[in-house]
Design an enzyme around this catalytic site. Structure first.
Site, PDB file in Angstrom:
ATOM      1  N   HIS A 138     -11.029 -47.967  21.561  1.00  0.00           N
ATOM      2  CA  HIS A 138     -12.484 -47.830  21.632  1.00  0.00           C
ATOM      3  C   HIS A 138     -12.924 -48.218  23.041  1.00  0.00           C
ATOM      4  O   HIS A 138     -12.269 -49.029  23.705  1.00  0.00           O
ATOM      5  CB  HIS A 138     -13.116 -48.770  20.589  1.00  0.00           C
ATOM      6  CG  HIS A 138     -14.584 -48.608  20.389  1.00  0.00           C
ATOM      7  ND1 HIS A 138     -15.514 -49.119  21.263  1.00  0.00           N
ATOM      8  CD2 HIS A 138     -15.292 -48.003  19.398  1.00  0.00           C
ATOM      9  CE1 HIS A 138     -16.724 -48.845  20.822  1.00  0.00           C
ATOM     10  NE2 HIS A 138     -16.627 -48.170  19.690  1.00  0.00           N
ATOM     11  N   ASP A 181      -8.017 -55.993  19.069  1.00  0.00           N
ATOM     12  CA  ASP A 181      -9.336 -55.558  18.608  1.00  0.00           C
ATOM     13  C   ASP A 181      -9.224 -55.271  17.112  1.00  0.00           C
ATOM     14  O   ASP A 181      -8.679 -54.260  16.694  1.00  0.00           O
ATOM     15  CB  ASP A 181      -9.754 -54.303  19.377  1.00  0.00           C
ATOM     16  CG  ASP A 181     -11.071 -53.708  18.884  1.00  0.00           C
ATOM     17  OD1 ASP A 181     -11.649 -54.241  17.909  1.00  0.00           O
ATOM     18  OD2 ASP A 181     -11.511 -52.697  19.460  1.00  0.00           O
ATOM     19  N   GLN A 235     -11.892 -52.654  13.188  1.00  0.00           N
ATOM     20  CA  GLN A 235     -11.708 -51.714  12.083  1.00  0.00           C
ATOM     21  C   GLN A 235     -10.753 -52.237  11.015  1.00  0.00           C
ATOM     22  O   GLN A 235     -10.642 -51.640   9.940  1.00  0.00           O
ATOM     23  CB  GLN A 235     -11.182 -50.377  12.619  1.00  0.00           C
ATOM     24  CG  GLN A 235     -12.149 -49.637  13.516  1.00  0.00           C
ATOM     25  CD  GLN A 235     -13.387 -49.177  12.770  1.00  0.00           C
ATOM     26  OE1 GLN A 235     -13.355 -48.879  11.586  1.00  0.00           O
ATOM     27  NE2 GLN A 235     -14.506 -49.120  13.475  1.00  0.00           N
ATOM     28  N   LYS A 241     -18.985 -54.646  10.574  1.00  0.00           N
ATOM     29  CA  LYS A 241     -17.879 -53.863  10.033  1.00  0.00           C
ATOM     30  C   LYS A 241     -17.346 -54.483   8.741  1.00  0.00           C
ATOM     31  O   LYS A 241     -16.579 -53.859   8.017  1.00  0.00           O
ATOM     32  CB  LYS A 241     -16.728 -53.770  11.034  1.00  0.00           C
ATOM     33  CG  LYS A 241     -17.122 -53.362  12.439  1.00  0.00           C
ATOM     34  CD  LYS A 241     -17.474 -51.897  12.544  1.00  0.00           C
ATOM     35  CE  LYS A 241     -17.635 -51.495  14.009  1.00  0.00           C
ATOM     36  NZ  LYS A 241     -17.965 -50.081  14.168  1.00  0.00           N
ATOM     37  N   CYS A 298     -16.795 -43.115  20.777  1.00  0.00           N
ATOM     38  CA  CYS A 298     -16.510 -44.140  21.786  1.00  0.00           C
ATOM     39  C   CYS A 298     -15.006 -44.252  22.031  1.00  0.00           C
ATOM     40  O   CYS A 298     -14.470 -45.347  22.207  1.00  0.00           O
ATOM     41  CB  CYS A 298     -17.092 -45.494  21.377  1.00  0.00           C
ATOM     42  SG  CYS A 298     -18.883 -45.547  21.406  1.00  0.00           S
TER      43      CYS A 298
END
Length: 410
Positions: free
Chosen positions: A126, A203, A206, A229, A368
């Site tokens: 991302h 990261d 998600q 999220k 993104c």
């Protein structure tokens, strides 16, 4: 006509926005990867704070301030337990994943970076896990190296071996792709990097909503995610940092709450971690909402949520594959939460706009993740993403809408 499979979420009624009417049709929300809907438990917790307990945290001697501070710090402990962190002091509140990555870039890596040093990122990141490193590299004269995807659009650990050098200072990688739904082998990546004394940032934006995450098991140095999220509110995020990095990290933002003593003209000293990285008044309501979201999903059971979502994902992929002219991206054997696709002869924007008129919410564009979309040979793709509330009827509506597109937009 074959009878449709019926899969109903036991948690659907907990999410009030899912009853919204869009163009006189019930909302079919398939954009969870962008923002998960919020359950009543989170809404109620934030409302209770504003109605009954509203006050600013830190240094207040009155009851409401003390209570707000105690409640907020309790959430820090919740997050620590949720991630399997060493202690609450390893958890920092941020505005979201993006700010958390920028915090690591400026507080941890910037003081250590010299011209010619290297940062490794992957082709599936991302933008929030690309641009901060680019900005830092431009300022410090460092080099960005790109871990490219293989022919299956996955990361091969063998491919990073040629990228790592004695100048590599950090590897930053997504846990789960927001476009392909690919789950990366983080534990193996971290193990390989640590043998060469290279820290790893993950990261997790998600990943945290779809599976149990344990940072001690993963071994990563930094882990970041956003509350929205995780069925929580926007404007709130988390940075986990290993203890050995905390004392080396310098403050990035200055202001109230992060100081020890302020003197003029210079000589100000700073507070201890994690508070020295949380300048200013925090998003108290958002943090409390995150705590309520963690309570909610832990009550539901992450294992039960994952099992349900696996069933829904299989139904989604099988259903989409029956649509004429559809191209699905990613690996069906390694896909969680999202499905990216395009329809032959139809731009993704047109597909999304058409579906919207039928109350079906998907995401279209570059998500993104421009480098990844370019790798796929596209300029834009459609993305359907699921959550614990997604039902087979939502997917049936999506497929019916796509079939209408084939019939009407020839």
């Amino acid at each position: 006509m074959a009878e449709l499979t019926v899969i109903k979420s036991p948690w659907f009624d907990d999410f009030p926005a899912l009853n919204t009417q869009v163009y006189e049709k019930r909302l079919r929300y398939l954009d969870t990867a962008a923002t998960a809907q919020t359950p009543n438990a989170v809404i109620d917790r934030m409302t209770r704070f504003y109605q009954n307990d509203y006050a600013s945290v830190h240094r207040g001697i009155h009851y409401l301030s003390a209570k707000a501070t105690e409640d907020m710090e309790h959430v820090r402990t919740q997050v620590s337990d949720f991630l399997g962190a060493e202690a609450p002091r390893n958890i920092m509140f941020t505005k979201g994943t993006t700010e958390a990555i920028n915090l690591v870039a400026n507080s941890y890596l910037r003081p250590l970076l010299f011209p010619g040093d290297e940062i490794i990122v992957t082709e599936m990141e991302h933008h929030s896990n690309l641009v901060p490193w680019q900005l830092l590299s431009e300022f410090c004269g460092a080099t960005i190296k790109v871990w490219q995807l293989n022919k299956n659009n996955e990361l091969d650990l063998n491919d990073i071996k040629g990228l790592i050098s004695r100048r590599t200072r950090l590897i930053s990688v997504t846990h789960l792709s927001n476009v392909l739904g690919t789950l990366n082998a983080i534990k193996e990546i971290v193990s390989y990097a640590h043998k060469r004394n290279i820290p790893v940032l993950v990261d997790g934006a998600q990943a945290v909503m779809h599976q149990k995450v344990n940072v001690a098991d993963l071994g990563c140095d930094f882990y970041v995610f956003s509350a929205h999220k995780l069925y929580g509110p926007t404007g709130t995020g988390i940075l986990y940092a290993k203890s050995r990095h905390l004392e080396r990290m310098v403050p990035w933002e200055g202001g109230g709450a992060m100081i020890d003593q302020v003197t003029l003209p210079m000589g100000t000293s700073y507070g201890q971690a994690p508070w020295r990285f949380e300048a200013g008044t925090p998003n108290i309501a958002g943090i409390l909402g995150l705590g309520a979201a963690i309570e909610y999903i832990e009550s539901a059971g992450l294992d039960k949520i994952a099992a349900y979502e696996n069933q829904i994902m299989e139904y989604l992929v099988d259903s989409l594959s029956q649509v004429n002219g559809i191209e699905i991206y990613g690996n069906d054997d390694n896909r969680i939460g999202v499905v990216a696709f395009n329809m032959k002869g139809h731009h993704s924007f047109d597909v999304g706009a058409f579906l919207d008129r039928y109350g079906i919410a998907i995401r279209t564009g570059h998500h993104c993740a421009m480098p990844l979309i370019k790798k796929l040979g596209q300029s834009s793709v459609c993305r359907a993403s699921i959550g614990m509330y997604t039902q087979s009827s939502d997917i049936d509506a999506l497929v019916q809408g796509l079939n209408r597109i084939n019939q009407l937009l020839r």
